[in-house]
Design a protein around this motif. Structure first.
Motif, PDB file in Angstrom:
ATOM      1  N   TYR A  33      36.655  35.056  45.686  1.00  0.00           N
ATOM      2  CA  TYR A  33      37.147  36.369  44.791  1.00  0.00           C
ATOM      3  C   TYR A  33      37.159  35.709  43.192  1.00  0.00           C
ATOM      4  N   PHE A  34      38.031  34.472  43.270  1.00  0.00           N
ATOM      5  CA  PHE A  34      38.335  34.296  41.766  1.00  0.00           C
ATOM      6  C   PHE A  34      37.130  33.673  41.093  1.00  0.00           C
ATOM      7  N   PHE A  35      36.163  33.060  41.762  1.00  0.00           N
ATOM      8  CA  PHE A  35      34.935  32.756  41.424  1.00  0.00           C
ATOM      9  C   PHE A  35      34.194  33.685  40.759  1.00  0.00           C
ATOM     10  N   CYS A  36      34.092  34.853  41.693  1.00  0.00           N
ATOM     11  CA  CYS A  36      33.331  35.966  41.056  1.00  0.00           C
ATOM     12  C   CYS A  36      33.812  36.817  40.099  1.00  0.00           C
ATOM     13  N   LEU A  37      35.172  36.957  39.915  1.00  0.00           N
ATOM     14  CA  LEU A  37      36.094  37.447  38.978  1.00  0.00           C
ATOM     15  C   LEU A  37      35.733  37.084  37.696  1.00  0.00           C
ATOM     16  N   LEU A  38      35.926  35.637  37.488  1.00  0.00           N
ATOM     17  CA  LEU A  38      35.824  34.915  36.353  1.00  0.00           C
ATOM     18  C   LEU A  38      34.272  34.725  35.834  1.00  0.00           C
ATOM     19  N   SER A  39      33.327  34.634  37.062  1.00  0.00           N
ATOM     20  CA  SER A  39      32.049  34.597  36.667  1.00  0.00           C
ATOM     21  C   SER A  39      31.433  35.952  35.893  1.00  0.00           C
ATOM     22  N   GLY A  40      32.081  37.069  36.306  1.00  0.00           N
ATOM     23  CA  GLY A  40      31.666  38.366  35.785  1.00  0.00           C
ATOM     24  C   GLY A  40      32.427  38.491  34.314  1.00  0.00           C
ATOM     25  N   TYR A  41      33.489  37.912  34.284  1.00  0.00           N
ATOM     26  CA  TYR A  41      34.219  37.975  32.924  1.00  0.00           C
ATOM     27  C   TYR A  41      33.326  37.221  32.022  1.00  0.00           C
ATOM     28  N   TYR A  42      33.269  35.830  32.281  1.00  0.00           N
ATOM     29  CA  TYR A  42      32.541  34.780  31.215  1.00  0.00           C
ATOM     30  C   TYR A  42      31.131  35.044  31.166  1.00  0.00           C
ATOM     31  N   MET A 203      23.236  42.141  30.790  1.00  0.00           N
ATOM     32  CA  MET A 203      24.284  41.268  31.288  1.00  0.00           C
ATOM     33  C   MET A 203      25.543  42.173  31.979  1.00  0.00           C
ATOM     34  N   MET A 204      25.612  43.330  31.524  1.00  0.00           N
ATOM     35  CA  MET A 204      26.477  44.205  32.022  1.00  0.00           C
ATOM     36  C   MET A 204      26.364  44.376  33.723  1.00  0.00           C
ATOM     37  N   LEU A 205      24.970  44.505  34.069  1.00  0.00           N
ATOM     38  CA  LEU A 205      24.615  44.684  35.411  1.00  0.00           C
ATOM     39  C   LEU A 205      25.072  43.457  36.154  1.00  0.00           C
ATOM     40  N   VAL A 206      24.791  42.286  35.496  1.00  0.00           N
ATOM     41  CA  VAL A 206      25.038  41.120  36.403  1.00  0.00           C
ATOM     42  C   VAL A 206      26.679  41.036  36.481  1.00  0.00           C
ATOM     43  N   SER A 207      27.226  41.239  35.589  1.00  0.00           N
ATOM     44  CA  SER A 207      28.854  41.509  35.698  1.00  0.00           C
ATOM     45  C   SER A 207      29.131  42.315  36.827  1.00  0.00           C
ATOM     46  N   CYS A 208      28.680  43.423  36.893  1.00  0.00           N
ATOM     47  CA  CYS A 208      28.757  44.778  38.059  1.00  0.00           C
ATOM     48  C   CYS A 208      28.737  44.131  39.455  1.00  0.00           C
ATOM     49  N   ALA A 209      27.707  43.385  39.542  1.00  0.00           N
ATOM     50  CA  ALA A 209      27.371  42.711  40.710  1.00  0.00           C
ATOM     51  C   ALA A 209      28.473  41.737  41.274  1.00  0.00           C
ATOM     52  N   LEU A 210      28.776  40.961  40.313  1.00  0.00           N
ATOM     53  CA  LEU A 210      29.878  40.037  40.711  1.00  0.00           C
ATOM     54  C   LEU A 210      31.142  40.823  40.965  1.00  0.00           C
ATOM     55  N   LEU A 211      31.561  41.843  40.120  1.00  0.00           N
ATOM     56  CA  LEU A 211      32.877  42.481  40.468  1.00  0.00           C
ATOM     57  C   LEU A 211      32.659  43.205  41.774  1.00  0.00           C
ATOM     58  N   ALA A 212      31.557  43.597  42.169  1.00  0.00           N
ATOM     59  CA  ALA A 212      31.345  44.243  43.695  1.00  0.00           C
ATOM     60  C   ALA A 212      31.957  43.298  44.578  1.00  0.00           C
ATOM     61  N   LEU A 213      31.511  42.084  44.411  1.00  0.00           N
ATOM     62  CA  LEU A 213      31.740  40.895  45.584  1.00  0.00           C
ATOM     63  C   LEU A 213      33.324  40.842  45.532  1.00  0.00           C
ATOM     64  N   CYS A 214      33.994  40.853  44.348  1.00  0.00           N
ATOM     65  CA  CYS A 214      35.424  40.971  44.492  1.00  0.00           C
ATOM     66  C   CYS A 214      36.122  41.966  45.315  1.00  0.00           C
ATOM     67  N   VAL A 215      35.413  43.282  45.303  1.00  0.00           N
ATOM     68  CA  VAL A 215      36.105  44.264  46.324  1.00  0.00           C
ATOM     69  C   VAL A 215      35.924  43.828  47.737  1.00  0.00           C
ATOM     70  N   VAL A 216      34.841  43.263  47.990  1.00  0.00           N
ATOM     71  CA  VAL A 216      34.707  42.694  49.377  1.00  0.00           C
ATOM     72  C   VAL A 216      35.603  41.827  49.843  1.00  0.00           C
ATOM     73  N   CYS A 217      35.895  40.773  48.817  1.00  0.00           N
ATOM     74  CA  CYS A 217      36.709  39.588  49.222  1.00  0.00           C
ATOM     75  C   CYS A 217      38.317  40.511  49.242  1.00  0.00           C
ATOM     76  N   ILE A 218      38.674  41.277  48.349  1.00  0.00           N
ATOM     77  CA  ILE A 218      39.808  42.163  48.545  1.00  0.00           C
ATOM     78  C   ILE A 218      40.193  42.810  49.801  1.00  0.00           C
ATOM     79  N   LEU A 219      39.020  43.291  50.598  1.00  0.00           N
ATOM     80  CA  LEU A 219      39.091  43.722  51.727  1.00  0.00           C
ATOM     81  C   LEU A 219      39.472  42.896  52.786  1.00  0.00           C
ATOM     82  N   ARG A 220      38.779  41.727  52.810  1.00  0.00           N
ATOM     83  CA  ARG A 220      38.942  40.696  53.775  1.00  0.00           C
ATOM     84  C   ARG A 220      40.320  39.887  53.545  1.00  0.00           C
ATOM     85  N   LEU A 221      40.837  40.034  52.552  1.00  0.00           N
ATOM     86  CA  LEU A 221      42.034  39.184  52.392  1.00  0.00           C
ATOM     87  C   LEU A 221      43.468  40.374  52.702  1.00  0.00           C
TER      88      LEU A 221
END
Length: 465
Positions: A33-42, A203-221
């Motif tokens: 989750y945190f990996f994808c979140l900060l990847s998407g931001y950076y 680069m906006m689309l790359v960030s979107c994909a990473l944030l979508a993975l964050c949502v998956v992690c939220i559902l699992r946690l």
């Protein structure tokens, strides 16, 4: 060189991490989750920094806004950071009631995915704006990304305090922080490799994909948060928490622990803002194009993240598990005081960059995990409302204050700027000491052993370890 036990330090660190994954099944999803979140931001952060540092004011602001200020004798290009931070603070102030309403009226399973869904939708809108060359897109993006960073990270840590006990937080937050640092490594690397080939819009689309993975992690946690609440007899986060929409700010005003937390954060922002604006001035003078500035900021980010990762993997977990949060809160203050002492005597550009790296790395690797550990011992309104208020509107209030303080002090030279920074850093360290005194008054958490068992069983049912 081999360690005392016959393995390399990196092998031992990896072994401890694998053992931690076995002990705590949610750690893997928190890590991702945190990996994808900060990847998407950076991925996007160097774009924002290059725009703020741009010498071409029309690349950032809409022409009408530039003309409005020019008619009143104000050169907007000389006040880019001040304008941005003032605008972000006002946006945060407006969003605080909306966020308070959302977390008060809806359950965790609703408001967490909704928050990230809104971020993804707005990123898609920015893709269209940058792809079509809409004027004023630079300012809108700078403001949005700054708001996104604060809210997304604040929500992440609030959620982690739902998942982990205090003892577990001291053991595992170093690893969780390291995941974010690895993500922060990946983001600038992706930007550096792809931005000149694919262009900024993609680069906006790359960030979107990473944030979508964050949502998956939220559902699992979510299940692990529920199990923790059941094991400790706490109110479930699967029902709306209720309360006032402005409860966060009221709690900060009323509770001594939160007041010292807020003051420590504001003074830490002051230190960072003074350094940040000195760096902006240096970059604007040294580089001519947005691409050059983007590459420079990517290198700074990589240096910060390298030092942060080393500390998180080799120091944070051992320090917090053995000695608690006190050293993690006080060591960054001591490092900043030393750095500003050197800068006050010799404000050379290379030293500014070094102190910037040390300051940000110590905040990310030590101070931030230590502060967030405190939230595992308090109620959910403190986590989601007061914590978010401190990390958003109060944080940006500090930005707003000190960006104008810097503008005033900079007129008298760098020595005065860094002399003031030394005083601010001393105040930050004092606030950390007072925060520790208040934290010691919190009630102890019940034994987490029943929770560990139930979480492990849940992980096995879910196909985990």
């Amino acid at each position: 060189m081999s360690s005392e036990h016959g393995g390399t330090p990196s092998a031992n660190t990896l072994g401890r991490f694998r053992a931690a994954l076995g002990e705590s099944p949610p750690l893997l999803w928190s890590f991702l989750y945190f990996f994808c979140l900060l990847s998407g931001y950076y991925v996007l952060r160097p774009v924002r920094e290059a725009m703020i540092a741009s010498s071409d004011v029309t690349a950032v602001f809409p022409p009408g806004l530039v003309a409005f200020f020019a008619e009143r004798g104000v050169a907007l290009g000389e006040f880019v950071p001040q304008f941005v931070f003032t605008s972000v603070f006002l946006i945060m102030l407006a969003l605080q009631p909306a966020y308070g309403w959302l977390v008060s009226r809806f359950a965790r399973r609703v408001f967490l995915p909704v928050i990230y869904g809104v971020f993804i939708a707005t990123l898609l809108a920015f893709y269209a704006m940058f792809d079509s060359g809409v004027q004023g897109r630079g300012l809108a993006f700078v403001l949005w990304l700054t708001v996104f960073n604060l809210f997304a990270v604040a929500v992440f840590w609030s959620f982690m305090a739902d998942v982990y006990t205090n003892e577990q937080a001291r053991k595992y937050y170093g690893y969780v922080g390291a995941a974010g640092t690895l993500g922060a490594f990946l983001g600038p690397l992706l930007t550096g490799l792809l931005v000149q080939r694919l262009g900024i819009p993609n680069m906006m689309l790359v960030s979107c994909a990473l944030l979508a993975l964050c949502v998956v992690c939220i559902l699992r946690l979510r299940r692990y948060a529920v199990l923790r609440e059941q094991a400790l007899g706490q109110k479930s986060g699967e029902v709306p928490m209720g309360g006032e929409v402005l409860a966060g700010l009221k709690l900060v005003a009323r509770e001594p622990l939160l007041r010292w937390m807020a003051l420590m954060v504001v003074l830490g922002v002051g230190v960072g803002t003074l350094l940040y604006n000195e760096q902006i001035a240096i970059v604007r003078a040294a580089f001519e194009t947005a691409e050059q500035r983007t590459a420079f900021f990517s290198r700074i980010d990589l240096a910060v993240n390298t030092l942060t990762l080393v500390v998180q993997l080799l120091v944070t977990r051992a320090l917090m598990s053995r000695f608690g949060i006190a050293p993690a809160l006080l060591i960054p203050g001591a490092a900043v005081i030393l750095g500003f002492s050197v800068l006050s005597a010799s404000p050379l550009p290379i030293i500014v960059a070094i102190v910037q790296v040390v300051t940000r790395a110590s905040e990310f690797s030590l101070a931030k995990p230590a502060r967030e550990t405190i939230y595992t011992r308090v109620g959910r309104e403190w986590r989601y409302k007061a914590g978010a208020a401190i990390d958003t509107v109060i944080y940006r209030g500090g930005d707003l204050t000190f960006v104008w303080v810097h503008k005033l002090l900079a007129a008298f030279g760098s020595n005065l700027v860094f002399g003031a920074g030394l005083v601010i850093a001393s105040g930050m360290t004092f606030s950390a000491w007072r925060l520790l005194r208040e934290e010691a008054k919190l009630p102890s958490e019940r034994s987490p052993r029943p929770l560990d068992k139930s979480v492990t069983e849940a992980g096995q049912l879910a196909g985990g370890r």
